[in-house]
Design an enzyme around this catalytic site. Structure first.
Site, PDB file in Angstrom:
ATOM      1  N   TYR A 118       0.857  -1.190   0.000  1.00 35.44           N
ATOM      2  CA  TYR A 118       0.000   0.000   0.000  1.00 35.44           C
ATOM      3  C   TYR A 118       0.890   1.237   0.000  1.00 35.44           C
ATOM      4  O   TYR A 118       1.889   1.284   0.724  1.00 35.44           O
ATOM      5  CB  TYR A 118      -0.885   0.023   1.265  1.00 35.44           C
ATOM      6  CG  TYR A 118      -1.610   1.346   1.472  1.00 35.44           C
ATOM      7  CD1 TYR A 118      -2.931   1.495   1.065  1.00 35.44           C
ATOM      8  CD2 TYR A 118      -0.961   2.440   2.058  1.00 35.44           C
ATOM      9  CE1 TYR A 118      -3.587   2.710   1.232  1.00 35.44           C
ATOM     10  CE2 TYR A 118      -1.614   3.648   2.223  1.00 35.44           C
ATOM     11  CZ  TYR A 118      -2.916   3.777   1.813  1.00 35.44           C
ATOM     12  OH  TYR A 118      -3.572   4.977   1.971  1.00 35.44           O
ATOM     13  N   GLU A 206      -3.561   7.654  -3.913  1.00 31.82           N
ATOM     14  CA  GLU A 206      -3.539   6.429  -3.091  1.00 31.82           C
ATOM     15  C   GLU A 206      -3.491   5.213  -4.015  1.00 31.82           C
ATOM     16  O   GLU A 206      -4.383   5.039  -4.852  1.00 31.82           O
ATOM     17  CB  GLU A 206      -4.785   6.358  -2.203  1.00 31.82           C
ATOM     18  CG  GLU A 206      -4.755   5.157  -1.266  1.00 31.82           C
ATOM     19  CD  GLU A 206      -6.025   5.036  -0.431  1.00 31.82           C
ATOM     20  OE1 GLU A 206      -7.137   5.018  -1.003  1.00 31.82           O
ATOM     21  OE2 GLU A 206      -5.907   4.963   0.800  1.00 31.82           O
TER      22      GLU A 206
END
Ligand code: GDP
Ligand code: MN
Length: 398
Positions: A118, A206
């Site tokens: 991530y 993101e």
């Protein structure tokens, strides 16, 4: 301003971030053509079909499906296009899918297992710096990781004046446990990602998951990009990326009238000048036993037109049982606002909800007199506590 995954990936690619290649499609036929082109371009024979909506959690909601061959593409695309996709972020009513991204399958087998990470870049307001947040626990909900394993979430602050330094990029790759080719790839990835975020004036990038493929390439499988609306004047080409289908129609109408409006779930509509006073007014509504139906800041120069536009938008919300107008006459004079309210009221006609108007500041008495003598079902109030009491009264009878 949020944009779709496929648009975010196009921006990333322009800045040299490796992405899972894909082509957007509106119909199953276009999806098949997209898959054929991907095979020609990348050699892939498997594809992922991904619903394009402005919400995460699509995979779990059934909006991301693997097509193990060209012959599976049309059927899957047909299932996803037009579906009402419900995810954790859409609310129970879900979101209609109008487009799919047909992407190459990047989880192919090889020397090592594919691994998900991530990574996001955003602004840390408290420190006045950008921050890269990253973890080895990719692919899942970052909030869940933050709760269960806060120690696994790393943060690298970047001074915007200096930019991301080489040692920082290498530290990130090291903390993610990468070596050799994958480490070099990650350094390149994070450097390009930061540059993309920085040069587009974005609010957030993101990437979840960032994938290490079985042959050690690092690429963006997903992209959630929030552009900064206040910087759009520097990026004219981004204006066209806005998808009105993804926005609340009342919020779209408000933005066309230069009103700052956010729709909420309550029963008391409000129209206020100034964001701070609007927040305080929402508190007053709550303290009076109501729930705000919206946030609406008409700005400093409220006139008859803005008042009318605001009125119309609030009245389109079927939950609204009362409207509280709270204007401080600083730049704008209260008598002008009062005339605006009366004019808008008459023009719209057939308003069935009680309206409470509180005017304070320049020419407040004159404003109150105009409201009181208008003969309309509008109650005026001078003090905030009077306005609160009126709200309570009308809710009791609503
Ligand atoms: P989100 O659920 O809205 O966050 O959508 P993502 O783009 O992150 O995709 C969800 C999941 O689909 C990923 O975490 C992967 O597990 C899976 N996925 C995405 N791309 C591929 C692919 O190329 N091959 C396979 N097998 N799975 C994929
Ligand atoms: Mn994702």
């Amino acid at each position: 301003m949020n944009i779709h995954e496929y648009q975010g990936k196009e921006i990333l690619k322009k800045y040299g971030v490796r992405i899972q290649e894909g082509i957007v499609a509106d119909t199953p036929e276009e999806a098949v053509a997209a898959a054929e082109k991907l095979t020609a371009d990348t050699g892939t024979t498997w594809f992922v079909i991904k619903a394009q909506i402005h919400a995460g959690g699509r995979g779990k909601g059934g909006g991301v499906k693997l097509a193990k061959g060209l012959d599976k593409v049309a059927g899957i695309a047909k299932d996803i296009i037009g579906m009402q996709l419900i995810t954790k972020q859409t609310g129970p009513e879900g979101r209609k899918v109008n487009k799919v991204l047909v992407a190459q399958d990047v989880y192919y087998p090889g020397a090592s297992e594919p691994k998900e990470y991530y990574m996001s870049v955003l602004l840390d307001r408290a420190l006045g710096k950008n921050v890269i947040i990253y973890t080895t626990e990719g692919g899942m909900d970052i909030e869940e990781v933050a709760e269960a394993h806060p120690e696994k979430i790393h943060r690298e602050h970047v001074d915007p004046a200096v930019g991301l330094q080489g040692f920082q990029a290498r530290k990130i790759a090291f903390n993610l446990g990468l070596e050799g080719e994958a480490q070099k790839e990650m350094v390149k990835f994070v450097t390009a990602l930061y540059k993309a975020y920085d040069e587009t004036d974005s609010a957030m990038f993101e990437i979840n998951p960032v994938l290490k493929t079985s042959d050690n390439k690092i690429l963006a499988v997903d992209a959630k990009v929030t552009l900064d609306e206040n910087a759009l004047y520097r990026h004219k080409d981004f204006v066209a990326l806005r998808d009105f289908n993804e926005e609340d129609p009342l919020e779209v109408e408000a933005s066309q009238n230069n009103l700052n409006y956010v729709k909420l779930d309550g029963n008391v509509g409000c129209m206020v000048n100034g964001a701070g006073l609007a927040m305080a007014t929402m508190d007053i509504i709550k303290l009076s036993g109501g729930e705000p139906a919206n946030f609406l800041d008409v700005g400093g120069g409220a006139n008859a037109q803005t008042v009318e536009a605001g009125f119309r938008i609030i009245l389109k919300d079927p939950n609204v049982k009362a409207i509280l107008i709270n204007i401080f006459g600083g730049i704008v004079r209260c008598d002008r606002v009062a005339n605006g309210v009366v004019e808008a009221y008459k023009k719209i006609g057939d308003i069935r909800v009680p309206i409470i108007v509180r005017l304070q500041g320049t020419n407040a008495e004159e404003g109150a007199r105009i409201i009181d003598e208008s003969g309309l079902q509008v109650k005026s109030a001078t003090l905030l506590k009077d306005a609160a009491a009126r709200v309570k009264e009308v809710l009791a009878t609503a």
